[in-house]
Design an enzyme around this catalytic site. Structure first.
Site, PDB file in Angstrom:
ATOM      1  N   CYS A   9       0.862  -1.185   0.000  1.00 15.88           N
ATOM      2  CA  CYS A   9       0.000   0.000   0.000  1.00 15.88           C
ATOM      3  C   CYS A   9       0.897   1.232   0.000  1.00 15.88           C
ATOM      4  CB  CYS A   9      -1.004  -0.024   1.143  1.00 15.88           C
ATOM      5  SG  CYS A   9      -0.320   0.230   2.795  1.00 15.88           S
ATOM      6  N   GLY A  11       1.610   3.866   2.848  1.00 21.68           N
ATOM      7  CA  GLY A  11       2.464   4.059   4.015  1.00 21.68           C
ATOM      8  C   GLY A  11       2.926   2.791   4.691  1.00 21.68           C
ATOM      9  N   ASN A  12       2.302   1.644   4.342  1.00 19.20           N
ATOM     10  CA  ASN A  12       2.601   0.348   4.958  1.00 19.20           C
ATOM     11  C   ASN A  12       2.327   0.363   6.464  1.00 19.20           C
ATOM     12  OD1 ASN A  12       5.442  -1.821   5.569  1.00 19.20           O
ATOM     13  ND2 ASN A  12       3.402  -2.430   4.919  1.00 19.20           N
ATOM     14  N   CYS A  14      -1.431   0.619   7.407  1.00 21.64           N
ATOM     15  CA  CYS A  14      -2.847   0.258   7.584  1.00 21.64           C
ATOM     16  C   CYS A  14      -3.253  -0.921   6.709  1.00 21.64           C
ATOM     17  CB  CYS A  14      -3.746   1.459   7.280  1.00 21.64           C
ATOM     18  SG  CYS A  14      -3.593   2.850   8.432  1.00 21.64           S
ATOM     19  N   ARG A  15      -3.435  -0.654   5.420  1.00 23.27           N
ATOM     20  CA  ARG A  15      -4.023  -1.675   4.547  1.00 23.27           C
ATOM     21  C   ARG A  15      -3.112  -2.864   4.279  1.00 23.27           C
ATOM     22  NH1 ARG A  15      -5.653   2.264  -0.271  1.00 23.27           N
ATOM     23  NH2 ARG A  15      -3.791   3.324   0.560  1.00 23.27           N
ATOM     24  N   ASP A 128       3.188 -26.027 -15.739  1.00 18.32           N
ATOM     25  CA  ASP A 128       4.308 -26.088 -16.675  1.00 18.32           C
ATOM     26  C   ASP A 128       5.020 -27.430 -16.493  1.00 18.32           C
ATOM     27  OD1 ASP A 128       6.607 -25.876 -18.141  1.00 18.32           O
ATOM     28  OD2 ASP A 128       7.301 -24.001 -17.226  1.00 18.32           O
TER      29      ASP A 128
END
Length: 199
Positions: A9, A11-12, A14-15, A128
Site C-alpha cells: 500500500c 504508508g505500509n 494500515c491496509r 508447466d
C-alpha cells in the site's frame, strides 16, 4: 520451495499490513508460504495505528503489534511470487519498479475477483511440465488467475478493485477497509489452500 506473497500500500501502516497479517493467519496450516508487506511511500519504522491494530487482531491476526513499516524496493518485488497491491496505484507502482512483474501483480480485490472463477481446467492448463516445482505448486494459482484477465467480467466500477485508505479517517472507514480486505483474503486463501492440499 517457499511461495512468497507481498502486499503493498502507500504508508505500509494500515491496509497492506492488515492484508499481510490476515493472509498469514488464515494460511497458518499451509507450509512453505511467507507473507510480507511494504509501502510505496512507507512511513519507515512506524507501527500500525491503534485502529488498524485492533481491527487486525479482531479479525484473527496475532502479530499486529510487531509490525514496522518498510519501503518497497526492487528486490522485494523480484523475490515475490505474488504481489497484491491494495489499490490500483500500488499495482501500477510495482510494475513501474519492475516491469517484468506484470503477470504476478494484482490488486488484492482484483486477484480475489479472478481467483473466485478459477476452474480445475484453468489450473491444469497452467501447470508447466518443464518447471522445477512439482505440479500443483502454488505458482499455478498465479498463472491460472492471470489467465482470466480479460475473460472474467470486470468490476462494475474500476474503484471496486481498490481497498479504501482509512489512514486518519473515521472508525467507520477503518471498518469499511477491513470489510473489503477480509473477503478478498478469504478467496485468495481458498485458492492457495486448494492447491496446497494436493502437494
Amino acid at each position: 520451495m517457499t511461495f512468497r506473497i507481498l502486499t503493498v500500500c502507500s504508508g505500509n501502516i494500515c491496509r497492506s499490513p492488515m492484508a499481510e497479517q490476515l493472509l498469514r493467519a488464515r494460511l497458518g496450516g499451509v507450509d512453505d508460504i511467507e507473507v510480507s508487506s511494504a509501502g510505496t511511500i512507507a512511513m519507515v519504522g512506524d507501527g500500525m495505528p491503534a485502529e488498524a491494530r485492533e481491527l487486525s487482531a479482531r479479525l484473527g491476526a496475532a502479530d499486529a503489534d510487531a509490525h514496522r513499516a518498510r519501503q518497497l524496493d526492487e528486490r522485494m518485488v523480484r523475490e515475490a511470487d505474488l504481489v497484491l497491491g491494495l489499490a490500483r496505484e500500488h499495482r501500477r507502482a510495482v510494475v513501474e519498479l519492475v516491469p517484468a512483474a506484470t503477470r504476478k501483480t494484482f490488486t488484492l480485490r482484483e486477484f480475489a475477483h479472478l481467483a473466485a472463477e478459477v476452474t480445475e481446467a484453468d489450473l491444469a492448463a497452467s501447470v508447466d511440465p518443464f518447471a522445477d516445482a512439482p505440479p500443483g505448486g502454488l505458482g499455478v494459482a498465479v498463472t491460472a488467475t492471470a489467465s482470466l484477465r480479460g475473460v472474467v467480467a470486470p468490476f462494475e466500477s474500476p474503484d471496486d478493485a481498490d481497498v479504501v485508505d482509512p489512514y486518519r479517517r473515521s472508525a467507520a472507514v477503518y471498518e469499511q477497509s477491513a470489510q473489503q480486505i477480509g473477503p478478498a483474503v478469504d478467496v485468495t486463501v481458498a485458492l492457495l489452500a486448494r492447491l496446497a492440499a494436493r502437494r
